[in-house]
Design an enzyme around this catalytic site. Structure first.
Site, PDB file in Angstrom:
ATOM      1  N   ASP A 165      -2.067  26.537 -31.518  1.00 14.30           N
ATOM      2  CA  ASP A 165      -0.765  26.937 -30.956  1.00 14.30           C
ATOM      3  C   ASP A 165       0.362  26.884 -31.974  1.00 14.30           C
ATOM      4  O   ASP A 165       1.493  26.568 -31.646  1.00 14.30           O
ATOM      5  CB  ASP A 165      -0.409  26.057 -29.742  1.00 14.30           C
ATOM      6  CG  ASP A 165      -1.484  26.135 -28.690  1.00 14.30           C
ATOM      7  OD1 ASP A 165      -1.899  27.257 -28.374  1.00 14.30           O
ATOM      8  OD2 ASP A 165      -1.925  25.078 -28.199  1.00 14.30           O
ATOM      9  N   GLY A 221      -5.386  31.267 -26.844  1.00 11.84           N
ATOM     10  CA  GLY A 221      -4.338  32.007 -26.148  1.00 11.84           C
ATOM     11  C   GLY A 221      -3.272  32.380 -27.157  1.00 11.84           C
ATOM     12  O   GLY A 221      -2.552  31.530 -27.645  1.00 11.84           O
ATOM     13  N   HIS A 222      -3.235  33.638 -27.532  1.00 14.36           N
ATOM     14  CA  HIS A 222      -2.240  34.091 -28.497  1.00 14.36           C
ATOM     15  C   HIS A 222      -1.159  34.885 -27.779  1.00 14.36           C
ATOM     16  O   HIS A 222      -1.441  35.899 -27.155  1.00 14.36           O
ATOM     17  CB  HIS A 222      -2.903  34.951 -29.584  1.00 14.36           C
ATOM     18  CG  HIS A 222      -3.778  34.158 -30.502  1.00 14.36           C
ATOM     19  ND1 HIS A 222      -4.673  34.732 -31.354  1.00 14.36           N
ATOM     20  CD2 HIS A 222      -3.877  32.819 -30.694  1.00 14.36           C
ATOM     21  CE1 HIS A 222      -5.293  33.773 -32.039  1.00 14.36           C
ATOM     22  NE2 HIS A 222      -4.831  32.609 -31.653  1.00 14.36           N
ATOM     23  N   LYS A 240       0.268  31.527 -34.218  1.00 16.38           N
ATOM     24  CA  LYS A 240      -0.549  32.474 -34.992  1.00 16.38           C
ATOM     25  C   LYS A 240      -0.439  33.893 -34.458  1.00 16.38           C
ATOM     26  O   LYS A 240      -0.378  34.846 -35.228  1.00 16.38           O
ATOM     27  CB  LYS A 240      -2.026  32.040 -34.984  1.00 16.38           C
ATOM     28  CG  LYS A 240      -2.279  30.728 -35.701  1.00 16.38           C
ATOM     29  CD  LYS A 240      -3.751  30.370 -35.686  1.00 16.38           C
ATOM     30  CE  LYS A 240      -4.290  30.041 -34.336  1.00 16.38           C
ATOM     31  NZ  LYS A 240      -3.724  28.826 -33.730  1.00 16.38           N
ATOM     32  N   GLN A 290      -7.354  28.563 -32.618  1.00 14.25           N
ATOM     33  CA  GLN A 290      -7.218  27.102 -32.651  1.00 14.25           C
ATOM     34  C   GLN A 290      -6.634  26.668 -34.005  1.00 14.25           C
ATOM     35  O   GLN A 290      -5.963  27.457 -34.651  1.00 14.25           O
ATOM     36  CB  GLN A 290      -8.560  26.409 -32.351  1.00 14.25           C
ATOM     37  CG  GLN A 290      -9.026  26.578 -30.901  1.00 14.25           C
ATOM     38  CD  GLN A 290      -9.863  27.815 -30.680  1.00 14.25           C
ATOM     39  OE1 GLN A 290     -10.683  28.168 -31.499  1.00 14.25           O
ATOM     40  NE2 GLN A 290      -9.665  28.464 -29.548  1.00 14.25           N
TER      41      GLN A 290
HETATM   42  P1  IMP Z   1     -12.499  23.793 -25.849  1.00 15.68           P
HETATM   43  O1  IMP Z   1     -12.298  24.629 -27.050  1.00 15.68           O
HETATM   44  O2  IMP Z   1     -12.119  24.469 -24.559  1.00 15.68           O
HETATM   45  O3  IMP Z   1     -13.865  23.173 -25.800  1.00 15.68           O
HETATM   46  O4  IMP Z   1     -11.476  22.561 -25.947  1.00 15.68           O
HETATM   47  C1  IMP Z   1     -11.603  21.569 -26.953  1.00 15.68           C
HETATM   48  C2  IMP Z   1     -10.244  21.103 -27.433  1.00 15.68           C
HETATM   49  O5  IMP Z   1      -9.622  22.158 -28.142  1.00 15.68           O
HETATM   50  C3  IMP Z   1      -9.268  20.737 -26.317  1.00 15.68           C
HETATM   51  O6  IMP Z   1      -8.428  19.704 -26.786  1.00 15.68           O
HETATM   52  C4  IMP Z   1      -8.459  22.000 -26.110  1.00 15.68           C
HETATM   53  O7  IMP Z   1      -7.189  21.746 -25.558  1.00 15.68           O
HETATM   54  C5  IMP Z   1      -8.363  22.474 -27.548  1.00 15.68           C
HETATM   55  N1  IMP Z   1      -8.168  23.924 -27.669  1.00 15.68           N
HETATM   56  C6  IMP Z   1      -9.079  24.904 -27.500  1.00 15.68           C
HETATM   57  N2  IMP Z   1      -8.543  26.113 -27.719  1.00 15.68           N
HETATM   58  C7  IMP Z   1      -7.262  25.904 -28.047  1.00 15.68           C
HETATM   59  C8  IMP Z   1      -6.190  26.772 -28.430  1.00 15.68           C
HETATM   60  O8  IMP Z   1      -6.317  27.992 -28.524  1.00 15.68           O
HETATM   61  N3  IMP Z   1      -4.996  26.172 -28.707  1.00 15.68           N
HETATM   62  C9  IMP Z   1      -4.847  24.830 -28.657  1.00 15.68           C
HETATM   63  N4  IMP Z   1      -5.814  23.986 -28.316  1.00 15.68           N
HETATM   64  C10 IMP Z   1      -7.016  24.507 -28.027  1.00 15.68           C
HETATM   65 MG    MG Z   2      -2.554  29.200 -28.246  1.00 13.36          MG
END
Ligand code: IMP
Ligand code: MG
Length: 422
Positions: free
Chosen positions: A13, A40-41, A16, A223
């Site tokens: 977040d 989520g972009h 990007k 991420q």
């Molecule tokens: P997962 O990717 O859904 O398995 O989540 C694993 C960890 O990564 C958690 O702490 C999520 O909140 C974090 N996470 C996954 N995708 C994103 C993203 O796009 N932005 C921020 N945090 C993310």
């Molecule tokens: Mg995001």
């Protein structure tokens, strides 16, 4: 622009989506190489807001080609609804999006297992997005996953899925969860598979053809560095390589074809989900949330917030090979009187100038701060480096120096025009 890898230098977040949108202007092809619809972009164009999860943000510009690479895990139902959503907003998705045959597919049992494992973990939960990302990558590594090439093959998909549902229903039952109906899952996935078939191709060959033509490729990271499965705060991470190396393995484009790495970072720090965040601070969180900022684009969760952590971002420069920095959300600090920047950690008597690998140690670490006077002037109307308040420029120069990379972009708001090339 040459071939550029863009990565998040913090916990995700970082903004990007917007930076990718800006850099895409000079790119021909934009590629996603890891993660899934956990990402989520958010991109604002004029007053319109677009949230992308799987499709590269490049789709929002005309005449750009977008690729979902082999390293991504694809939820086909999610992808279809994203394509449909974009089309409803008037965005062309036809002949400009390609999906790798060898990307792995996310199934409902992955999502269900993701949720069940979190419940089992109780207070040690990861705080996942519950999109099934971990279990899908788990199947990939265990060599029991299904790939997009299987999904679009009408002859073999039914049998393969039947076996997978049978096996996973046993696991779900053991968790005390409801088993899945093969019929329902099959029908939905068959429909999505047929819909997606025209988008599916050998993206490795496709990308190398583009490179041979001299196209400039932008590899869009999802991420952030500290959510990387190898380099992040394990186990509080996502299940892919979010660092720059993931752009190579997740696309089939070799390291020596890459020209530069851009690291995106916020002028402060945020994180969604559980796990250590050394500079976490309730005051800055309350301030940002009161401004309506820092709510997750995928899950809507309020993000945890803290001061800028230069120990972390310096580590990010190291593992990603970051050349250039794009600092975003500068305007989020516009009202702060004294801005803190973490320049080291302390665990009792022990001092660290790097991130310790043991998450328990990291969770115990107290940040050592340097202080900077705030500029206390709105920055969102600044359009050039000179128009930024002097104290703001000092702050940005300092965090870039501490991060050990070159300041390249300063972003003062979500709009394309709120982008200052330094
Ligand atoms: P997962 O990717 O859904 O398995 O989540 C694993 C960890 O990564 C958690 O702490 C999520 O909140 C974090 N996470 C996954 N995708 C994103 C993203 O796009 N932005 C921020 N945090 C993310
Ligand atoms: Mg995001």
């Amino acid at each position: 622009m040459a071939n550029t890898i863009l990565v998040g230098a913090q916990w995700g977040d970082e903004g990007k989506g917007k930076i990718i949108d800006v850099l895409t202007e000079q790119a021909d092809v934009v590629v996603r190489t890891q993660g899934g619809n956990n990402a989520g972009h958010t991109v604002y164009i004029g007053k319109k807001k677009y949230v992308l999860h799987l499709i590269p943000s490049g789709i929002l510009r005309k005449k750009k080609t977008c690729v979902i690479g082999n390293g991504v895990v694809v939820d086909p139902i999610g992808l279809v609804s994203e394509i449909e959503g974009l089309r409803k907003l008037g965005i062309k998705v036809n002949g400009n999006l390609f999906v790798s045959e060898t990307a792995h597919v996310v199934f409902p049992y992955h999502r269900e297992l993701d949720a069940q494992r979190e419940v089992l973990k109780g207070k040690n939960k990861i705080g996942t997005t519950k999109r099934g990302i971990g279990p899908a990558y788990g199947d990939k590594a265990a060599r029991v996953g299904l790939r997009v090439i299987d999904l679009v093959n009408t002859e073999r998909f039914e049998d393969k899925l039947a076996t997978k549902i049978k096996e996973n229903n046993e696991v779900l039952k053991a968790f005390g969860a409801k088993p899945l109906s093969f019929k329902q899952v099959y029908a939905a996935y068959r429909e999505a598979g047929d819909y997606l078939k025209p988008f599916v191709t050998n993206t490795v060959i496709f990308l190398h053809e583009a490179l041979r033509r001299g196209d400039d490729v932008l590899f869009e990271g999802a991420q952030g560095t500290f959510l990387d499965i190898d380099h992040g705060t394990y186990p509080y991470v996502t299940s892919s390589n979010t660092t720059s190396g993931g752009a190579c393995t997740g696309s089939g484009v070799a390291p020596n074809r890459m020209d530069r790495v851009v690291g995106v970072l916020k002028a402060y720090t945020t994180r969604v989900g559980e796990g250590p965040l050394p500079t976490e601070n309730a005051e800055i969180a309350d301030m940002l949330h009161a401004m309506g900022r820092e709510f997750g684009a995928t899950t809507g969760r309020a993000r945890r917030c803290g001061w800028f952590d230069s120990v972390a971002t310096r580590h990010a420069t190291m593992v990603n090979g970051i050349d250039d920095l794009a600092v975003t959300n500068i305007d989020g600090l516009d009202t702060v009187e004294t801005i803190k920047v973490c320049i080291g950690y302390r665990d009792g008597k022990k001092k660290y100038d790097y991130m310790p690998n043991d998450v328990e140690v990291l969770a115990r670490c107290e940040p050592v701060y340097a202080e900077f006077p705030g500029w206390r002037t709105p920055t969102h109307n600044a359009r050039s480096w000179k128009q930024l308040p002097p104290k703001c420029r000092e702050y940005l120069k300092a965090i870039a120096e501490l991060t050990e990379a070159k300041l390249f972009i300063a972003s003062v708001g979500p709009g394309r025009e709120q982008t200052i090339f330094v």
